[in-house]
Design a protein around this motif. Structure first.
Motif, PDB file in Angstrom:
ATOM      1  N   GLU A 196       8.513  -3.504  -5.500  1.00  0.00           N
ATOM      2  CA  GLU A 196       9.621  -2.906  -6.251  1.00  0.00           C
ATOM      3  C   GLU A 196      10.086  -1.599  -5.622  1.00  0.00           C
ATOM      4  O   GLU A 196      11.186  -1.130  -5.917  1.00  0.00           O
ATOM      5  N   HIS A 197       9.272  -1.003  -4.785  1.00  0.00           N
ATOM      6  CA  HIS A 197       9.612   0.279  -4.165  1.00  0.00           C
ATOM      7  C   HIS A 197      10.112   0.130  -2.724  1.00  0.00           C
ATOM      8  O   HIS A 197      10.413   1.128  -2.082  1.00  0.00           O
ATOM      9  N   ILE A 198      10.194  -1.097  -2.237  1.00  0.00           N
ATOM     10  CA  ILE A 198      10.700  -1.343  -0.883  1.00  0.00           C
ATOM     11  C   ILE A 198      12.054  -2.009  -1.019  1.00  0.00           C
ATOM     12  O   ILE A 198      12.169  -3.094  -1.593  1.00  0.00           O
ATOM     13  N   THR A 199      13.074  -1.341  -0.509  1.00  0.00           N
ATOM     14  CA  THR A 199      14.434  -1.864  -0.641  1.00  0.00           C
ATOM     15  C   THR A 199      14.899  -2.526   0.653  1.00  0.00           C
ATOM     16  O   THR A 199      14.300  -2.334   1.718  1.00  0.00           O
ATOM     17  N   THR A 220      15.493  -4.851  -4.124  1.00  0.00           N
ATOM     18  CA  THR A 220      14.117  -4.651  -3.678  1.00  0.00           C
ATOM     19  C   THR A 220      13.524  -5.968  -3.186  1.00  0.00           C
ATOM     20  O   THR A 220      14.035  -7.053  -3.486  1.00  0.00           O
ATOM     21  N   LYS A 273       4.429  -4.550  -7.825  1.00  0.00           N
ATOM     22  CA  LYS A 273       4.853  -3.172  -8.102  1.00  0.00           C
ATOM     23  C   LYS A 273       5.169  -2.435  -6.805  1.00  0.00           C
ATOM     24  O   LYS A 273       6.119  -1.651  -6.737  1.00  0.00           O
ATOM     25  N   GLN A 274       4.400  -2.697  -5.767  1.00  0.00           N
ATOM     26  CA  GLN A 274       4.691  -2.073  -4.467  1.00  0.00           C
ATOM     27  C   GLN A 274       5.994  -2.621  -3.889  1.00  0.00           C
ATOM     28  O   GLN A 274       6.782  -1.868  -3.323  1.00  0.00           O
ATOM     29  N   ASP A 298      15.534   0.061   3.128  1.00  0.00           N
ATOM     30  CA  ASP A 298      14.340   0.487   3.864  1.00  0.00           C
ATOM     31  C   ASP A 298      14.107  -0.421   5.075  1.00  0.00           C
ATOM     32  O   ASP A 298      13.783   0.063   6.167  1.00  0.00           O
ATOM     33  N   ARG A 322      20.423  -0.499  -1.180  1.00  0.00           N
ATOM     34  CA  ARG A 322      19.373   0.378  -1.718  1.00  0.00           C
ATOM     35  C   ARG A 322      18.981  -0.021  -3.134  1.00  0.00           C
ATOM     36  O   ARG A 322      18.009   0.486  -3.682  1.00  0.00           O
TER      37      ARG A 322
END
Length: 151
Positions: A123-126, A76, A120-121, A129, A73
């Protein structure tokens, strides 16, 4: 320029494979190659770069292989993409000093903005995920297949 190269795709697949199939033991590169069909010549070089970037940890020995260097988690897609972008040697056309004023003042800045937005997008997908997506898609993992001897 941010593009999905084979090397980038293979790196993401390898990290997710390790996260998804690690059942307390290191994941060997030959197992990743067998499951994902990633050519060994791409895989070894990529895995070593991911170790240097503290995304993976290499484990030596006959039962050695690779593990995540931190929780899935906390890794990224942006982390992985940054490593692979640094490995790829092709010149970025955005950085070429030659070009028209329209290209330099309008098109290239727009492309830089798009790349920054994409990073930046990412950076929010791990990795977690993506493991959850694999589970939701019904893909079997090595974790499910390994016996649990906890009493």
């Amino acid at each position: 320029m941010l593009k999905l190269s084979k090397k980038m795709l293979f790196a993401i697949e390898a990290v997710v494979d390790i996260a998804y199939n690690a059942a307390g033991e290191p994941v060997q590169s030959r197992d990743i190659t067998a499951r994902q069909g990633i050519p060994k010549r791409y895989l070894e070089q990529t895995l070593q770069q991911l170790v240097r970037a503290d995304i993976l940890t290499g484990v030596r020995g006959p039962r050695g292989g690779y593990r995540l260097a931190r929780e899935r988690r906390r890794i990224t897609l942006a982390d992985i993409v940054a490593v692979i972008r640094s490995m790829e040697t092709s010149e970025d056309p955005i950085e070429d000093p030659a070009g028209s004023p329209l290209g330099k003042e309008v098109v290239r800045p727009l492309w830089r903005e798009l790349q920054e937005t994409m990073m930046k997008q990412l950076e929010h997908i791990t990795v977690e995920d993506l493991c959850n997506r694999a589970r939701d898609a019904g893909l079997r993992s090595g974790i499910e297949e390994s016996p649990d001897f906890i009493i």
